[in-house]
Design a protein around this motif. Structure first.
Motif, PDB file in Angstrom:
ATOM      1  N   GLU A 251       0.675  -1.155   0.019  1.00 35.82           N
ATOM      2  CA  GLU A 251       0.151   0.100  -0.021  1.00 35.82           C
ATOM      3  C   GLU A 251       0.805   1.110  -0.031  1.00 35.82           C
ATOM      4  OE1 GLU A 251      -4.186  -1.487   2.187  1.00 35.82           O
ATOM      5  OE2 GLU A 251      -2.690  -0.647   3.226  1.00 35.82           O
ATOM      6  N   ALA A 252       1.980   1.105   0.724  1.00 30.82           N
ATOM      7  CA  ALA A 252       2.880   2.307   1.147  1.00 30.82           C
ATOM      8  C   ALA A 252       3.341   2.658  -0.465  1.00 30.82           C
ATOM      9  CB  ALA A 252       3.804   2.204   2.020  1.00 30.82           C
ATOM     10  N   GLY A 253       3.849   1.545  -1.180  1.00 31.37           N
ATOM     11  CA  GLY A 253       4.522   1.801  -2.314  1.00 31.37           C
ATOM     12  C   GLY A 253       3.737   2.168  -3.487  1.00 31.37           C
ATOM     13  N   PHE A 254       2.278   1.667  -3.228  1.00 32.72           N
ATOM     14  CA  PHE A 254       1.412   2.155  -4.396  1.00 32.72           C
ATOM     15  C   PHE A 254       0.675   3.380  -4.120  1.00 32.72           C
ATOM     16  CE2 PHE A 254      -2.279   1.831  -7.107  1.00 32.72           C
ATOM     17  CZ  PHE A 254      -1.977   0.845  -8.052  1.00 32.72           C
ATOM     18  N   ALA A 255       0.883   3.923  -3.039  1.00 26.25           N
ATOM     19  CA  ALA A 255       0.481   5.466  -2.783  1.00 26.25           C
ATOM     20  C   ALA A 255       1.553   6.348  -3.257  1.00 26.25           C
ATOM     21  CB  ALA A 255       0.044   5.745  -1.261  1.00 26.25           C
ATOM     22  N   ALA A 256       2.830   5.858  -3.100  1.00 27.80           N
ATOM     23  CA  ALA A 256       3.974   6.606  -3.604  1.00 27.80           C
ATOM     24  C   ALA A 256       4.098   6.921  -5.231  1.00 27.80           C
ATOM     25  CB  ALA A 256       5.295   6.063  -2.988  1.00 27.80           C
ATOM     26  N   LEU A 257       3.331   5.819  -5.804  1.00 25.71           N
ATOM     27  CA  LEU A 257       3.318   5.658  -7.092  1.00 25.71           C
ATOM     28  C   LEU A 257       2.411   6.688  -7.539  1.00 25.71           C
ATOM     29  CD1 LEU A 257       3.884   4.204  -9.889  1.00 25.71           C
ATOM     30  CD2 LEU A 257       1.983   2.446  -9.180  1.00 25.71           C
ATOM     31  N   THR A 258       1.135   6.665  -7.169  1.00 23.97           N
ATOM     32  CA  THR A 258       0.106   7.450  -7.621  1.00 23.97           C
ATOM     33  C   THR A 258       0.224   8.868  -6.828  1.00 23.97           C
ATOM     34  OG1 THR A 258      -1.461   6.340  -5.695  1.00 23.97           O
ATOM     35  CG2 THR A 258      -1.640   5.730  -8.023  1.00 23.97           C
ATOM     36  N   GLY A 259       0.846   9.253  -6.065  1.00 24.92           N
ATOM     37  CA  GLY A 259       1.149  10.451  -5.090  1.00 24.92           C
ATOM     38  C   GLY A 259      -0.019  10.764  -4.609  1.00 24.92           C
ATOM     39  N   THR A 260      -0.876   9.784  -4.055  1.00 25.35           N
ATOM     40  CA  THR A 260      -1.923   9.946  -3.139  1.00 25.35           C
ATOM     41  C   THR A 260      -1.591   9.682  -1.919  1.00 25.35           C
ATOM     42  OG1 THR A 260      -2.630   7.717  -3.696  1.00 25.35           O
ATOM     43  CG2 THR A 260      -3.635   9.288  -4.951  1.00 25.35           C
ATOM     44  N   ALA A 261      -2.451  10.383  -0.836  1.00 21.27           N
ATOM     45  CA  ALA A 261      -2.117   9.976   0.539  1.00 21.27           C
ATOM     46  C   ALA A 261      -2.365   8.587   1.069  1.00 21.27           C
ATOM     47  CB  ALA A 261      -2.861  11.149   1.357  1.00 21.27           C
ATOM     48  N   HIS A 262      -3.309   8.064   0.507  1.00 17.86           N
ATOM     49  CA  HIS A 262      -3.671   6.757   0.889  1.00 17.86           C
ATOM     50  C   HIS A 262      -3.818   5.860  -0.291  1.00 17.86           C
ATOM     51  CE1 HIS A 262      -4.751   8.743   4.626  1.00 17.86           C
ATOM     52  NE2 HIS A 262      -5.147   9.662   3.861  1.00 17.86           N
ATOM     53  N   ALA A 263      -3.581   4.443   0.092  1.00 22.48           N
ATOM     54  CA  ALA A 263      -3.869   3.353  -0.910  1.00 22.48           C
ATOM     55  C   ALA A 263      -4.294   2.249  -0.078  1.00 22.48           C
ATOM     56  CB  ALA A 263      -2.768   3.077  -1.664  1.00 22.48           C
ATOM     57  N   VAL A 264      -5.533   1.877  -0.370  1.00 24.76           N
ATOM     58  CA  VAL A 264      -6.175   0.635   0.274  1.00 24.76           C
ATOM     59  C   VAL A 264      -6.297  -0.575  -0.513  1.00 24.76           C
ATOM     60  CG1 VAL A 264      -8.231  -0.084   1.606  1.00 24.76           C
ATOM     61  CG2 VAL A 264      -7.522   2.238   1.542  1.00 24.76           C
ATOM     62  N   ALA A 265      -5.607  -1.471  -0.363  1.00 24.08           N
ATOM     63  CA  ALA A 265      -5.377  -2.882  -1.048  1.00 24.08           C
ATOM     64  C   ALA A 265      -6.521  -3.640  -0.660  1.00 24.08           C
ATOM     65  CB  ALA A 265      -4.236  -3.574  -0.795  1.00 24.08           C
ATOM     66  N   VAL A 266      -7.101  -4.385  -1.855  1.00 26.89           N
ATOM     67  CA  VAL A 266      -8.199  -5.126  -1.790  1.00 26.89           C
ATOM     68  C   VAL A 266      -8.061  -6.332  -2.698  1.00 26.89           C
ATOM     69  CG1 VAL A 266      -9.986  -3.394  -1.320  1.00 26.89           C
ATOM     70  CG2 VAL A 266      -9.385  -3.857  -3.583  1.00 26.89           C
ATOM     71  N   ASN A 267      -9.177  -7.360  -2.797  1.00 29.43           N
ATOM     72  CA  ASN A 267      -8.647  -8.517  -3.395  1.00 29.43           C
ATOM     73  C   ASN A 267      -9.021  -8.636  -4.997  1.00 29.43           C
ATOM     74  OD1 ASN A 267     -11.435  -8.359  -3.178  1.00 29.43           O
ATOM     75  ND2 ASN A 267     -11.843 -10.142  -2.051  1.00 29.43           N
ATOM     76  N   SER A 268      -9.464  -7.512  -5.632  1.00 25.77           N
ATOM     77  CA  SER A 268      -9.679  -7.426  -7.097  1.00 25.77           C
ATOM     78  C   SER A 268      -9.902  -5.985  -7.209  1.00 25.77           C
ATOM     79  CB  SER A 268     -10.632  -8.479  -7.344  1.00 25.77           C
ATOM     80  OG  SER A 268     -12.196  -7.973  -7.302  1.00 25.77           O
ATOM     81  N   GLY A 269      -9.821  -5.750  -8.705  1.00 25.46           N
ATOM     82  CA  GLY A 269     -10.196  -4.342  -9.297  1.00 25.46           C
ATOM     83  C   GLY A 269     -11.719  -4.310  -9.268  1.00 25.46           C
ATOM     84  N   THR A 270     -12.491  -5.248  -9.242  1.00 23.63           N
ATOM     85  CA  THR A 270     -13.933  -5.141  -9.235  1.00 23.63           C
ATOM     86  C   THR A 270     -14.255  -4.824  -7.737  1.00 23.63           C
ATOM     87  OG1 THR A 270     -14.130  -6.904 -10.873  1.00 23.63           O
ATOM     88  CG2 THR A 270     -16.094  -6.418  -9.706  1.00 23.63           C
ATOM     89  N   SER A 271     -13.694  -5.550  -6.789  1.00 26.72           N
ATOM     90  CA  SER A 271     -13.871  -5.222  -5.463  1.00 26.72           C
ATOM     91  C   SER A 271     -13.510  -3.611  -5.156  1.00 26.72           C
ATOM     92  CB  SER A 271     -12.992  -5.904  -4.191  1.00 26.72           C
ATOM     93  OG  SER A 271     -13.414  -7.104  -4.339  1.00 26.72           O
ATOM     94  N   ALA A 272     -12.404  -3.123  -5.798  1.00 29.88           N
ATOM     95  CA  ALA A 272     -12.035  -1.639  -5.491  1.00 29.88           C
ATOM     96  C   ALA A 272     -13.168  -0.826  -6.008  1.00 29.88           C
ATOM     97  CB  ALA A 272     -10.763  -1.417  -6.318  1.00 29.88           C
ATOM     98  N   LEU A 273     -13.770  -1.018  -7.165  1.00 30.73           N
ATOM     99  CA  LEU A 273     -14.732  -0.382  -7.728  1.00 30.73           C
ATOM    100  C   LEU A 273     -16.142  -0.383  -6.697  1.00 30.73           C
ATOM    101  CD1 LEU A 273     -14.688  -1.354 -11.323  1.00 30.73           C
ATOM    102  CD2 LEU A 273     -14.197   0.985 -10.549  1.00 30.73           C
ATOM    103  N   VAL A 274     -16.457  -1.551  -6.374  1.00 33.37           N
ATOM    104  CA  VAL A 274     -17.767  -1.874  -5.280  1.00 33.37           C
ATOM    105  C   VAL A 274     -17.488  -0.962  -4.177  1.00 33.37           C
ATOM    106  CG1 VAL A 274     -19.111  -3.247  -4.122  1.00 33.37           C
ATOM    107  CG2 VAL A 274     -18.167  -4.053  -6.433  1.00 33.37           C
ATOM    108  N   ALA A 275     -16.290  -1.183  -3.783  1.00 38.60           N
ATOM    109  CA  ALA A 275     -15.934  -0.510  -2.199  1.00 38.60           C
ATOM    110  C   ALA A 275     -15.854   0.948  -2.506  1.00 38.60           C
ATOM    111  CB  ALA A 275     -14.858  -0.799  -1.790  1.00 38.60           C
ATOM    112  N   ALA A 276     -15.440   1.542  -3.572  1.00 39.13           N
ATOM    113  CA  ALA A 276     -15.259   2.815  -3.594  1.00 39.13           C
ATOM    114  C   ALA A 276     -16.706   3.532  -3.963  1.00 39.13           C
ATOM    115  CB  ALA A 276     -14.552   3.336  -5.079  1.00 39.13           C
ATOM    116  N   LEU A 277     -17.751   2.711  -4.776  1.00 38.25           N
ATOM    117  CA  LEU A 277     -19.131   3.155  -4.629  1.00 38.25           C
ATOM    118  C   LEU A 277     -19.788   2.991  -3.335  1.00 38.25           C
ATOM    119  CD1 LEU A 277     -19.814   1.530  -8.120  1.00 38.25           C
ATOM    120  CD2 LEU A 277     -20.201   4.103  -7.649  1.00 38.25           C
ATOM    121  N   GLN A 278     -19.380   2.159  -2.567  1.00 33.66           N
ATOM    122  CA  GLN A 278     -20.083   1.895  -1.439  1.00 33.66           C
ATOM    123  C   GLN A 278     -19.571   2.851  -0.461  1.00 33.66           C
ATOM    124  OE1 GLN A 278     -18.825  -2.142  -0.533  1.00 33.66           O
ATOM    125  NE2 GLN A 278     -21.097  -3.001  -1.174  1.00 33.66           N
TER     126      GLN A 278
END
Ligand SMILES: *Cc1c(COP(=O)(O)O)cnc(C)c1O
Length: 368
Positions: free
Chosen positions: A35-62
């Motif tokens: 997560e720390a590496g990914f946040a650094a990559l995107t230049g965002t304060a937070h990165a929350v790792a989940v179990n799929s890209g689909t889950s990422a979209l669902v969680a973002a909407l939720q």
């Protein structure tokens, strides 16, 4: 056969073995490190790792607390996960056409599709190039909408110096063939600490502390093993992207002027992550897209068609109460792309001579 994609995660072995030896398999130091590496990559304060890209979209909407009847505007020229996530989150889908330049949501069409129940703009950064965030982000802002970027294919892309995933809630996929992979996995990026906290709750059954359930949640957690697979790729991402970029530039130079073929453009101000190298075949080419794909297969070159139909144009979505009753003719640009788009190999494992072969065979097949 020159394959359309090659998955190479051999570098991950030491870290994966470290996890196996540790016996700590869930939500531990590897996930935090990823997560720390990914946040650094995107230049965002937070990165929350989940179990799929689909889950990422669902969680973002939720995380946005949508109510029944709330609408999400997205592209009809996308992978089905985009629509499945909207439906899973209980929202209603609305489509707007794409542009022929970036294959992503057309800001004017998106603006025209906004209605009283619209809550979210969800552009899809298709093939590794961002949508026109210079227009879509201000549009969301002006109209009081949330922006969710389906950046599943766009790890490493940027728009005017800012990385994909830093404009809205960024949703990435780490599926086996994506630019960065954990086998299966996803990430949500944001600068909003409150949303990040909520995403962490949603990921873990609504719990911050064990057995205190703050909100209804789910199990979207990424395992330590998956995180360990991904970490080395973040370290060498620049190198992997440079290889994709080099291959794309050589393909475009070599294929320029082939009759009936339009090579993909990296638009001004954008950095393309070249997840796919997708050319357009036709309308005045010697072969149709499908004929060219078959011809190239015979000549030892694998290709792929993303996507042969618009996402709603399947029986399972017809008559769905939360999918609009639309037809391909309502989205003429996207509809033409379903007949013309053909992806050629661009992955980092291609040799210089593979690229030469692809160029020569495509040119010959199209009578150049
Ligand atoms: C891959 C992909 C997803 C879904 O990601 P998974 O990790 O396979 O769940 C969503 N949207 C787009 C555009 C994708 O390409």
């Amino acid at each position: 056969m020159i394959p359309i994609t090659v998955v190479d995660v051999r570098d991950s072995e030491p870290l994966v073995v470290e996890v196996l030896r540790s016996g700590s398999l869930a939500q531990g130091p590897m996930v935090a490190r990823f997560e720390a590496g990914f946040a650094a990559l995107t230049g965002t304060a937070h990165a929350v790792a989940v179990n799929s890209g689909t889950s990422a979209l669902v969680a973002a909407l939720q995380a946005l607390d949508l109510r029944p009847g709330d609408e999400v505007i997205t592209s009809p020229f996308t992978f089905v996960a985009t629509v499945n996530a909207i439906l899973e989150a209980g929202a209603t889908v609305r489509f707007a056409d794409v542009t022929r330049e970036d294959f992503a949501l057309d800001p004017d069409a998106a603006a025209a599709a906004i209605g009283p129940r619209t809550r979210v703009l969800m552009p899809v950064h298709l093939y590794g190039q961002t949508a026109d965030l210079g227009k879509l982000a201000p549009l969301a802002e002006e109209r009081g909408l949330h922006l969710i970027e389906d950046a599943a294919q766009a790890v490493g892309a940027s728009f005017q110096g800012r990385r994909a995933g830093s404009f809205g809630l960024g949703c990435f996929s780490l599926y086996a063939t994506k630019n960065v992979t954990t086998g299966e996995g996803g990430v949500i990026t944001t600068d909003d600490a409150e949303l990040a906290q909520k995403l962490r709750l949603l990921r873990n059954q609504g719990m911050r502390v064990s057995y205190e359930y703050e909100i209804p949640g789910h199990n979207y957690r990424m395992s330590e093993l998956h995180a360990a697979v991904g970490i080395p790729q973040l370290a060498k991402l620049d190198q992997l992207l440079a290889a994709r970029r080099h291959n794309a530039a050589r393909l475009s130079a070599g294929l320029a002027g082939t009759p009936g073929l339009t090579v993909p453009a990296e638009l001004p101000g954008r950095i393309h992550a070249w997840h796919h190298y997708t050319a357009l075949v036709g309308p005045n080419a010697m072969l149709s897209r499908d004929e060219l794909a078959a011809e190239l297969a015979d000549r030892g070159i694998a290709t792929a068609t993303y996507y042969p139909r618009l996402v709603f144009d399947h029986d399972r979505f017809r008559g769905h109460p939360r999918v609009p009753a639309v037809t391909p003719a309502d989205f003429p640009v996207a509809a033409a792309l379903t007949d013309q788009a053909l992806s050629l190999p661009v992955h980092p494992a291609l040799t210089e001579s593979d690229v030469d072969t692809i160029i020569a065979e495509v040119r010959e097949a199209l009578g150049a």
